[in-house]
Design a protein around this motif. Structure first.
Motif, PDB file in Angstrom:
ATOM      1  N   PHE A 280       0.835  -1.198   0.000  1.00  0.00           N
ATOM      2  CA  PHE A 280       0.000   0.000   0.000  1.00  0.00           C
ATOM      3  C   PHE A 280       0.876   1.256   0.000  1.00  0.00           C
ATOM      4  CE2 PHE A 280      -2.770   3.096   2.320  1.00  0.00           C
ATOM      5  CZ  PHE A 280      -3.700   3.249   1.311  1.00  0.00           C
TER       6      PHE A 280
ATOM      7  N   LEU B  38       0.999   4.105  -2.917  1.00  0.00           N
ATOM      8  CA  LEU B  38       0.655   5.485  -2.593  1.00  0.00           C
ATOM      9  C   LEU B  38       1.757   6.468  -3.005  1.00  0.00           C
ATOM     10  CD1 LEU B  38      -2.053   5.785  -1.403  1.00  0.00           C
ATOM     11  CD2 LEU B  38      -1.055   6.053   0.861  1.00  0.00           C
TER      12      LEU B  38
ATOM     13  N   ALA C  15      -5.238   3.073  -5.068  1.00  0.00           N
ATOM     14  CA  ALA C  15      -5.544   2.144  -3.976  1.00  0.00           C
ATOM     15  C   ALA C  15      -6.558   1.097  -4.430  1.00  0.00           C
ATOM     16  CB  ALA C  15      -6.070   2.911  -2.766  1.00  0.00           C
TER      17      ALA C  15
END
Lengths: 166, 166
Positions: free
Chosen positions: B37, B41, B123
């Motif tokens: 993640f 990002l 995401a």
DNA sequence: TATTGTTATACTCTATAACTATA
DNA sequence: TATAGTTATAGAGTATAACAATA
């Protein structure tokens, strides 16, 4: 108090009605599991990383610090501090290696063996506490699904990014 | 080399033939998910914690720093650095509050809205990449099982021990 | 010249306690 | 006096490079 905004009263939840995204839930539960493991280990006088090292040495008596560090992906300089700690607790010993005077062969002491057994028992009981509400079939299914995710994430099996980071 | 031990050749795996304990696997995959993640990002110029703050502000325009910090369980002094960062990137603004001159009302800028949309899109795509190999039914089952574990761990839903720790 | 263990150093994170200006 | 934001400081954790002894 003093918000003067159009929001009705309290704060808005960051997620919709269907709950957090699956990835978020997974990360959250993963952190929670690691955190719990740390608590469960504490009475044995160990942190997760120390437990991992002790375990590695127990299954490979006489292993060198660097070999142990390589297996656990721990830097040599960190291994020194880690082994210092475990030696200070009387769980392992550094002994000279017969064939190479540079290496310090690691050995688990009797006390270390006892601590390892205690920690192991606590870990298994914890496993039961965490997954006890799941049937055997559900645990198998959870394992299968997690392994599929591990593959998608390209994780090496049995390795831990961040095992000792917190 | 130079082990002189009874171990046959290489090092012993720390786990038996049936693989790691379920708790270990869960923690491992959880860390992996969080790590991924973070990578996903990065192109949006954000870290997970910053993303969480930006999201909180976007759904609660004009919220105070401390209220935001309380919702995310981030200490006031950390909120300062976090908001400094986000303001430096031009994603949010501190504006004076009409009714209380102590508070700095947080607002998302146009640029912040674009970054948030980009990050959100990334995401969601990541979610698909990670769980794409699972059927809809399997994802639902995984969610159900993880929620059962979350209950056993006594986790508050939608909260993250260690969300910003690494 | 390369390797094992060690030390030193810098860098990041985090937690806590002051401090200011408002209330 | 209490609260919002800020600053300063100390502690842990991690990563890197340099070093001595040995190979």
């Amino acid at each position: 108090m003093g918000d003067g905004r159009s929001t009705p009263r309290g704060r808005q939840s960051p997620f919709g009605a269907d709950g957090p995204p699956l990835g978020f839930l997974l990360a959250s539960v993963g952190f929670g599991t690691a955190y719990r493991f740390r608590e469960v280990l504490a009475p044995s006088g160990m942190q997760p990383r120390e437990f991992a090292v002790l375990r590695q040495v127990a299954t490979n008596e006489g292993i060198s610090q660097q070999a142990c560090g390589a297996a656990l992906k721990v830097a040599p300089s960190q291994m020194v501090a880690l082994v210092d700690d475990l030696e200070g607790k009387g769980f392992i010993e550094r002994r000279p290696d017969a064939t190479d005077r540079r290496v310090r062969a690691l050995h688990v002491t009797a006390r270390g063996k006892r601590a390892l057994a205690t920690a192991f028992e606590a870990a298994m009981q914890n496993e039961e506490g965490v997954f006890g509400s799941l049937t055997k079939a559900e645990r198998a299914e959870l394992r299968r699904l997690l392994q599929a995710v591990a593959v998608a994430l390209d994780l090496e099996p049995g390795q831990h990014p961040g095992m000792g980071q917190d």
